[in-house]
Design an enzyme around this catalytic site. Structure first.
Site, PDB file in Angstrom:
ATOM      1  N   CYS A 118      15.687  71.767  22.382  1.00 37.76           N
ATOM      2  CA  CYS A 118      14.853  70.769  23.072  1.00 37.76           C
ATOM      3  C   CYS A 118      14.859  70.942  24.595  1.00 37.76           C
ATOM      4  O   CYS A 118      14.070  70.316  25.285  1.00 37.76           O
ATOM      5  CB  CYS A 118      15.294  69.360  22.699  1.00 37.76           C
ATOM      6  SG  CYS A 118      15.362  69.123  20.920  1.00 37.76           S
ATOM      7  N   HIS A 261      12.640  64.336  27.562  1.00 35.79           N
ATOM      8  CA  HIS A 261      12.557  64.791  26.173  1.00 35.79           C
ATOM      9  C   HIS A 261      12.379  63.565  25.280  1.00 35.79           C
ATOM     10  O   HIS A 261      13.088  62.569  25.417  1.00 35.79           O
ATOM     11  CB  HIS A 261      13.834  65.544  25.826  1.00 35.79           C
ATOM     12  CG  HIS A 261      13.953  65.861  24.379  1.00 35.79           C
ATOM     13  ND1 HIS A 261      12.896  66.353  23.643  1.00 35.79           N
ATOM     14  CD2 HIS A 261      14.997  65.749  23.511  1.00 35.79           C
ATOM     15  CE1 HIS A 261      13.294  66.525  22.398  1.00 35.79           C
ATOM     16  NE2 HIS A 261      14.558  66.157  22.291  1.00 35.79           N
ATOM     17  N   ASN A 291      10.026  63.625  17.737  1.00 35.47           N
ATOM     18  CA  ASN A 291      10.702  64.637  18.542  1.00 35.47           C
ATOM     19  C   ASN A 291      10.117  66.006  18.174  1.00 35.47           C
ATOM     20  O   ASN A 291      10.285  66.459  17.043  1.00 35.47           O
ATOM     21  CB  ASN A 291      12.204  64.561  18.238  1.00 35.47           C
ATOM     22  CG  ASN A 291      13.024  65.595  18.965  1.00 35.47           C
ATOM     23  OD1 ASN A 291      12.488  66.542  19.544  1.00 35.47           O
ATOM     24  ND2 ASN A 291      14.331  65.431  18.931  1.00 35.47           N
TER      25      ASN A 291
HETATM   26  N1  COA Z   1      16.237  54.519   6.934  1.00 31.43           N
HETATM   27  C1  COA Z   1      17.131  53.589   6.590  1.00 31.43           C
HETATM   28  N2  COA Z   1      18.445  53.744   6.799  1.00 31.43           N
HETATM   29  C2  COA Z   1      18.876  54.875   7.369  1.00 31.43           C
HETATM   30  C3  COA Z   1      17.987  55.888   7.752  1.00 31.43           C
HETATM   31  C4  COA Z   1      16.617  55.678   7.508  1.00 31.43           C
HETATM   32  N3  COA Z   1      15.682  56.594   7.837  1.00 31.43           N
HETATM   33  N4  COA Z   1      18.683  56.903   8.317  1.00 31.43           N
HETATM   34  C5  COA Z   1      19.975  56.531   8.287  1.00 31.43           C
HETATM   35  N5  COA Z   1      20.096  55.316   7.712  1.00 31.43           N
HETATM   36  C6  COA Z   1      21.301  54.552   7.473  1.00 31.43           C
HETATM   37  C7  COA Z   1      22.543  55.399   7.390  1.00 31.43           C
HETATM   38  O1  COA Z   1      22.680  55.951   6.090  1.00 31.43           O
HETATM   39  C8  COA Z   1      23.615  54.412   7.724  1.00 31.43           C
HETATM   40  O2  COA Z   1      23.910  53.678   6.579  1.00 31.43           O
HETATM   41  P1  COA Z   1      25.447  53.272   6.244  1.00 31.43           P
HETATM   42  O3  COA Z   1      25.888  52.438   7.397  1.00 31.43           O
HETATM   43  O4  COA Z   1      25.299  52.547   4.955  1.00 31.43           O
HETATM   44  O5  COA Z   1      26.168  54.572   6.138  1.00 31.43           O
HETATM   45  C9  COA Z   1      22.936  53.467   8.705  1.00 31.43           C
HETATM   46  O6  COA Z   1      21.520  53.662   8.532  1.00 31.43           O
HETATM   47  C10 COA Z   1      23.318  53.723  10.135  1.00 31.43           C
HETATM   48  O7  COA Z   1      23.226  55.118  10.360  1.00 31.43           O
HETATM   49  P2  COA Z   1      23.468  55.738  11.779  1.00 31.43           P
HETATM   50  O8  COA Z   1      23.339  57.216  11.675  1.00 31.43           O
HETATM   51  O9  COA Z   1      24.710  55.188  12.375  1.00 31.43           O
HETATM   52  O10 COA Z   1      22.219  55.112  12.569  1.00 31.43           O
HETATM   53  P3  COA Z   1      21.899  55.179  14.083  1.00 31.43           P
HETATM   54  O11 COA Z   1      21.669  53.848  14.618  1.00 31.43           O
HETATM   55  O12 COA Z   1      22.842  56.110  14.827  1.00 31.43           O
HETATM   56  O13 COA Z   1      20.481  55.914  14.051  1.00 31.43           O
HETATM   57  C11 COA Z   1      19.506  58.062  14.458  1.00 31.43           C
HETATM   58  C12 COA Z   1      20.369  57.226  13.518  1.00 31.43           C
HETATM   59  C13 COA Z   1      19.461  59.483  13.879  1.00 31.43           C
HETATM   60  C14 COA Z   1      18.133  57.469  14.504  1.00 31.43           C
HETATM   61  C15 COA Z   1      20.132  58.050  15.868  1.00 31.43           C
HETATM   62  O14 COA Z   1      21.507  58.308  15.791  1.00 31.43           O
HETATM   63  C16 COA Z   1      19.506  59.072  16.760  1.00 31.43           C
HETATM   64  O15 COA Z   1      18.329  59.030  17.048  1.00 31.43           O
HETATM   65  N6  COA Z   1      20.305  60.025  17.270  1.00 31.43           N
HETATM   66  C17 COA Z   1      19.807  61.068  18.069  1.00 31.43           C
HETATM   67  C18 COA Z   1      19.289  62.143  17.174  1.00 31.43           C
HETATM   68  C19 COA Z   1      18.347  63.051  17.900  1.00 31.43           C
HETATM   69  O16 COA Z   1      17.487  62.630  18.583  1.00 31.43           O
HETATM   70  N7  COA Z   1      18.567  64.340  17.720  1.00 31.43           N
HETATM   71  C20 COA Z   1      17.790  65.310  18.352  1.00 31.43           C
HETATM   72  C21 COA Z   1      18.049  65.255  19.831  1.00 31.43           C
HETATM   73  S1  COA Z   1      17.491  66.631  20.618  1.00 31.43           S
END
Ligand code: COA
Length: 334
Positions: A118, A261, A291
């Site tokens: 990215c 980004h 993204n």
């Molecule tokens: N729909 C519903 N629930 C979901 C889900 C979805 N699409 N994706 C994950 N969950 C659930 C998980 O399974 C977890 O459940 P649990 O508590 O029962 O285990 C819960 O939601 C929380 O998951 P978590 O990963 O802690 O959520 P979060 O608030 O961190 O959000 C992202 C997840 C991926 C959206 C967030 O961490 C993020 O955007 N991170 C950056 C990733 C990114 O941008 N990467 C590329 C950068 S270059």
């Protein structure tokens, strides 16, 4: 006005595929909801490349628009750099494929790919700037393009909601009399390979070549440690903005636009809050595209320019962060 010896962006262009994948579409195949995706990421839909449409096709469309915007034809180019983690195939490079699609095969114009995920567009922009300012090249085409839908696991609700396809391009060269030119004042690149496992496609390379087992285990898809990458994104966005502002003695009112980004709206909101900057300084289009990795910053920059969001004479900050881990920033004078 840009000085004659500083590289500048002479034109921009972008392209996204027509097909949309909305949160409502994802609700049909995954245990997720529009409400969860919107509140956790800000993303409402993404674009998905058509069957048979590949990264170089998207590069070509964005590149043609950037050349048109610069008032140039492909013959003006003497270097092509593609930032992508989804090349058409491992070899030949998408840079060479695009070179041929632009009709530059006979001329022997060099083209290559660069993978900084990215942050890739900013890494490529720094290469273009260095080539131009050292006299090694006159006019460089920089494209960030991704067909991420080909490497995303649509059974993994934690990752597939995030990513989309698209391309953004810039023609970089020395300013020309009577034409707009947006000087690239500084580009900073960083990496920390210790975080490599946080954002990874485990198989398909030399470490784990494609095999029945690697396919069965779904190792050719993107894996993200969401929480870690989230924290990393906020920290680096804040650091990079503070550094560029200090280095160039910029106050909030000197900044025309910040083009970050487009990973997650909550990453941007957290960074904005920590910095105490007005939220309207940040351009976002992640709601529509998700993204798009290497395409994210150039696609956003081109849309911002087209929407008249960038005031003349002001500073524009470009910010990237992603797999590597890598992060990078650039300061333009618009
Ligand atoms: N729909 C519903 N629930 C979901 C889900 C979805 N699409 N994706 C994950 N969950 C659930 C998980 O399974 C977890 O459940 P649990 O508590 O029962 O285990 C819960 O939601 C929380 O998951 P978590 O990963 O802690 O959520 P979060 O608030 O961190 O959000 C992202 C997840 C991926 C959206 C967030 O961490 C993020 O955007 N991170 C950056 C990733 C990114 O941008 N990467 C590329 C950068 S270059």
């Amino acid at each position: 006005m840009a000085s004659d010896t500083s590289a500048a962006i002479l034109g921009t262009g972008s392209y996204v595929p027509e097909r949309r994948l909305t949160n409502a579409d994802l609700e049909k195949t995954l245990n997720t909801s529009d409400e969860w995706i919107t509140t956790r990421t800000g993303i409402k839909e993404r674009r998905i490349a058509a069957d048979g449409e590949v990264t170089s096709d998207m590069c070509l469309k964005a590149a043609q628009l950037a050349l048109k915007d610069a008032g140039l034809t492909p013959e003006a180019l003497d270097l092509i750099i593609i930032a992508t983690l989804t090349p058409d195939q491992p070899m030949p490079s998408t840079g060479c494929i695009l070179q041929q699609k632009l009709g530059l095969g006979e001329k022997g114009v060099p083209g290559f790919d660069l993978n900084a995920a990215c942050s890739g567009y900013l890494y490529a922009l720094s290469c273009a700037k260095a080539h131009i300012e050292s006299g090694m090249a006159k006019t460089v085409l920089v494209v960030g393009a991704e067909a991420l839908s080909r490497i995303v696991d649509y059974q993994d609700r934690g990752t597939c909601i995030l990513f989309g396809d698209g391309a953004g391009a810039a023609v970089v060269g020395l300013p020309r009399e009577g034409r707009p030119a947006h000087r690239i004042k500084s580009v900073h690149l960083w990496a920390d390979g210790r975080g490599g496992e946080q954002l990874i496609i485990p198989a398909g390379g030399a470490r784990q070549p494609a095999s029945h087992a690697s396919v069965d285990e779904r190792l050719h898809y993107v894996r993200v440690n969401g929480r870690e990458v989230f924290r990393f994104g906020v920290t680096k966005m804040v650091e990079m903005i503070q550094r560029q502002m200090a280095e160039h003695d910029l106050k909030a009112e000197d900044i025309g636009l910040i083009v970050p980004h487009q990973a997650n709206i909550r990453i941007l909101d957290s960074a904005t809050e920590r910095l105490g900057l007005p939220p309207e300084l940040f351009f976002t289009n992640l709601e529509q595209y998700g993204n798009t990795s290497g395409a994210s910053v150039p696609l956003a920059l081109d849309e911002a320019a087209r929407q008249g969001r960038i005031p003349q004479g002001k500073a524009v900050l470009l910010l990237g962060f992603g797999a590597g881990l890598t992060w990078a920033s650039a300061l333009l004078e618009w």
